[in-house]
Write a protein that holds these residues in place. Structure first.
Motif, PDB file in Angstrom:
ATOM      1  N   TYR A   1      -6.695  -9.763   7.705  1.00  0.00           N
ATOM      2  CA  TYR A   1      -5.602  -8.886   8.358  1.00  0.00           C
ATOM      3  C   TYR A   1      -5.466  -7.860   7.410  1.00  0.00           C
ATOM      4  N   LEU A   2      -5.115  -7.753   6.116  1.00  0.00           N
ATOM      5  CA  LEU A   2      -4.788  -6.968   5.174  1.00  0.00           C
ATOM      6  C   LEU A   2      -6.141  -5.930   5.233  1.00  0.00           C
ATOM      7  N   SER A   3      -7.274  -6.442   5.282  1.00  0.00           N
ATOM      8  CA  SER A   3      -8.342  -5.418   5.012  1.00  0.00           C
ATOM      9  C   SER A   3      -8.507  -4.777   6.447  1.00  0.00           C
ATOM     10  N   SER A   4      -8.275  -5.361   7.531  1.00  0.00           N
ATOM     11  CA  SER A   4      -8.456  -4.501   8.813  1.00  0.00           C
ATOM     12  C   SER A   4      -7.409  -3.661   8.835  1.00  0.00           C
ATOM     13  N   VAL A   5      -6.103  -3.664   8.281  1.00  0.00           N
ATOM     14  CA  VAL A   5      -5.169  -2.804   8.545  1.00  0.00           C
ATOM     15  C   VAL A   5      -5.371  -1.618   7.641  1.00  0.00           C
ATOM     16  N   LYS A   6      -5.813  -1.934   6.424  1.00  0.00           N
ATOM     17  CA  LYS A   6      -6.051  -0.612   5.564  1.00  0.00           C
ATOM     18  C   LYS A   6      -7.160  -0.027   6.080  1.00  0.00           C
ATOM     19  N   LYS A   7      -8.329  -0.455   6.811  1.00  0.00           N
ATOM     20  CA  LYS A   7      -9.241   0.352   7.707  1.00  0.00           C
ATOM     21  C   LYS A   7      -8.556   0.987   8.766  1.00  0.00           C
ATOM     22  N   GLN A   8      -7.858   0.703   9.369  1.00  0.00           N
ATOM     23  CA  GLN A   8      -7.180   1.233  10.528  1.00  0.00           C
ATOM     24  C   GLN A   8      -6.250   2.433   9.958  1.00  0.00           C
ATOM     25  N   PHE A   9      -5.558   2.330   8.973  1.00  0.00           N
ATOM     26  CA  PHE A   9      -4.822   3.382   8.389  1.00  0.00           C
ATOM     27  C   PHE A   9      -5.698   4.562   7.994  1.00  0.00           C
ATOM     28  N   LEU A  10      -6.800   4.041   7.214  1.00  0.00           N
ATOM     29  CA  LEU A  10      -7.662   4.875   6.815  1.00  0.00           C
ATOM     30  C   LEU A  10      -8.292   5.893   7.875  1.00  0.00           C
ATOM     31  N   TYR A  11      -8.698   4.882   9.071  1.00  0.00           N
ATOM     32  CA  TYR A  11      -9.056   5.679  10.365  1.00  0.00           C
ATOM     33  C   TYR A  11      -8.370   6.590  10.613  1.00  0.00           C
ATOM     34  N   TYR A  12      -7.066   6.347  10.868  1.00  0.00           N
ATOM     35  CA  TYR A  12      -6.173   7.519  11.474  1.00  0.00           C
ATOM     36  C   TYR A  12      -5.959   8.713  10.606  1.00  0.00           C
ATOM     37  N   LYS A  13      -5.890   8.302   9.125  1.00  0.00           N
ATOM     38  CA  LYS A  13      -5.683   9.256   8.244  1.00  0.00           C
ATOM     39  C   LYS A  13      -6.673  10.315   8.251  1.00  0.00           C
ATOM     40  N   THR A  14      -8.124   9.792   8.557  1.00  0.00           N
ATOM     41  CA  THR A  14      -8.937  10.585   8.476  1.00  0.00           C
ATOM     42  C   THR A  14      -9.219  11.408   9.925  1.00  0.00           C
ATOM     43  N   LEU A  15      -8.891  10.806  11.119  1.00  0.00           N
ATOM     44  CA  LEU A  15      -8.577  11.612  12.326  1.00  0.00           C
ATOM     45  C   LEU A  15      -7.640  12.712  12.129  1.00  0.00           C
ATOM     46  N   GLY A  16      -6.544  12.436  11.782  1.00  0.00           N
ATOM     47  CA  GLY A  16      -5.436  13.689  11.402  1.00  0.00           C
ATOM     48  C   GLY A  16      -6.227  14.751  10.634  1.00  0.00           C
ATOM     49  N   GLU A  17      -6.928  14.354   9.603  1.00  0.00           N
ATOM     50  CA  GLU A  17      -7.597  15.594   8.450  1.00  0.00           C
ATOM     51  C   GLU A  17      -8.509  16.204   9.472  1.00  0.00           C
ATOM     52  N   LYS A  18      -9.505  15.488  10.338  1.00  0.00           N
ATOM     53  CA  LYS A  18     -10.552  16.055  10.841  1.00  0.00           C
ATOM     54  C   LYS A  18     -10.013  17.052  11.877  1.00  0.00           C
ATOM     55  N   ALA A  19      -9.009  16.699  12.344  1.00  0.00           N
ATOM     56  CA  ALA A  19      -8.281  17.550  13.384  1.00  0.00           C
ATOM     57  C   ALA A  19      -7.472  18.847  12.895  1.00  0.00           C
TER      58      ALA A  19
ATOM     59  N   ALA B   1       1.140   0.606  -1.574  1.00  0.00           N
ATOM     60  CA  ALA B   1       2.004  -0.668  -1.309  1.00  0.00           C
ATOM     61  C   ALA B   1       1.068  -1.628  -0.580  1.00  0.00           C
ATOM     62  N   LEU B   2       0.113  -1.110   0.295  1.00  0.00           N
ATOM     63  CA  LEU B   2      -0.693  -2.172   0.754  1.00  0.00           C
ATOM     64  C   LEU B   2      -1.779  -2.800  -0.076  1.00  0.00           C
ATOM     65  N   ASN B   3      -2.241  -1.932  -1.021  1.00  0.00           N
ATOM     66  CA  ASN B   3      -3.136  -2.567  -2.251  1.00  0.00           C
ATOM     67  C   ASN B   3      -2.623  -3.228  -3.129  1.00  0.00           C
ATOM     68  N   ASN B   4      -1.189  -3.490  -3.448  1.00  0.00           N
ATOM     69  CA  ASN B   4      -0.425  -4.227  -4.020  1.00  0.00           C
ATOM     70  C   ASN B   4      -0.136  -5.641  -3.483  1.00  0.00           C
ATOM     71  N   LEU B   5      -0.178  -5.500  -1.934  1.00  0.00           N
ATOM     72  CA  LEU B   5       0.380  -6.618  -1.281  1.00  0.00           C
ATOM     73  C   LEU B   5      -0.669  -8.008  -1.512  1.00  0.00           C
ATOM     74  N   GLN B   6      -0.024  -9.235  -1.453  1.00  0.00           N
ATOM     75  CA  GLN B   6      -0.848 -10.272  -1.558  1.00  0.00           C
ATOM     76  C   GLN B   6      -0.616 -10.862  -0.129  1.00  0.00           C
ATOM     77  N   PRO B   7      -1.846 -11.571  -0.069  1.00  0.00           N
ATOM     78  CA  PRO B   7      -1.954 -12.222   1.616  1.00  0.00           C
ATOM     79  C   PRO B   7      -0.710 -13.191   1.695  1.00  0.00           C
ATOM     80  N   GLU B   8      -0.516 -14.072   0.667  1.00  0.00           N
ATOM     81  CA  GLU B   8       0.777 -14.935   0.990  1.00  0.00           C
ATOM     82  C   GLU B   8       2.171 -14.086   1.095  1.00  0.00           C
ATOM     83  N   GLN B   9       2.261 -12.885   0.869  1.00  0.00           N
ATOM     84  CA  GLN B   9       3.464 -12.015   1.209  1.00  0.00           C
ATOM     85  C   GLN B   9       3.775 -11.654   2.611  1.00  0.00           C
ATOM     86  N   LEU B  10       2.395 -11.868   3.467  1.00  0.00           N
ATOM     87  CA  LEU B  10       2.631 -11.329   4.992  1.00  0.00           C
ATOM     88  C   LEU B  10       3.854 -12.093   5.560  1.00  0.00           C
ATOM     89  N   SER B  11       4.312 -13.252   5.374  1.00  0.00           N
ATOM     90  CA  SER B  11       5.402 -13.740   6.076  1.00  0.00           C
ATOM     91  C   SER B  11       6.621 -13.717   5.439  1.00  0.00           C
TER      92      SER B  11
END
Length: 185
Positions: free
Chosen positions: A7-25, A103-113
């Motif tokens: 999940y954490l890996s996926s959301v990081k990629k999603q956020f990066l995707y949208y960051k890049t999309l905004g920049e390209k626009a 913040a996301l990079n410092n999050l630990q998987p066990e903190q998601l709940s």
């Protein structure tokens, strides 16, 4: 890899995707176009960036320990046209994203709940992340749409170009099946 790690890996990629999309626009526009509004109720791209950045700084600073709506945040001021150059827009943009990814990079998987608060309303960390993963793309969609309207011609598509779906799909289906995030390309 655990579900929480995935999940954490996926959301990081999603956020990066949208960051890049905004920049390209934004990269496709002339600097003055970043400040264009069509009426009193429309925000310029510069204002949208300022709002996204203000939200990110508030939500992601001390993410696990303080309310996501910081006392120092002045949300209304984010809509007061404070950014005056393309450089200021991009600096504000980067500052917000840097705060989010730290913040996301410092999050630990066990903190998601764990429970965090936004305006005194409790959210699991997963819910808080999902909330922002819906909020930022909403505004980045506005940036992309507005940029496309302002560009009027010679727009470089940020997704599958119009009338090119069959070509795109044939290339995808010519490849072996694999498990990966669509942002990995």
């Amino acid at each position: 890899m655990s579900t929480n790690e995935l999940y954490l890996s996926s959301v990081k990629k999603q956020f990066l995707y949208y960051k890049t999309l905004g920049e390209k626009a934004m990269d496709q526009l002339e600097p003055e176009q970043l400040f264009t509004t069509t009426n009193e109720d429309t925000n310029s791209i510069a204002t949208i960036v300022e709002h996204i950045s203000g939200n990110m700084l508030s939500r992601w600073t001390d993410f696990l320990t303080t309310d996501g709506e910081k006392e120092w945040r002045n949300r209304d001021l984010e809509f007061a046209h404070n950014l005056l150059s393309k450089e200021e827009i991009l600096n504000s943009w980067e500052k917000g994203w840097e705060c989010l990814f730290t913040a996301l990079n410092n999050l630990q998987p066990e903190q998601l709940s764990d429970i965090i608060y936004i305006r005194n309303e409790g959210h699991s960390v997963i819910e808080a992340i999902n909330r922002q993963l819906a909020h930022y793309p909403y505004h980045i969609g506005q940036i992309v749409f507005y940029a496309k309207q302002l560009k009027t011609n010679d727009w470089e598509s940020l997704s599958i170009p119009k009338n090119k779906s069959n070509h795109y799909n044939s290339g995808k289906f010519a490849q072996e099946k694999s498990i990966k995030n669509f942002t990995d390309e």
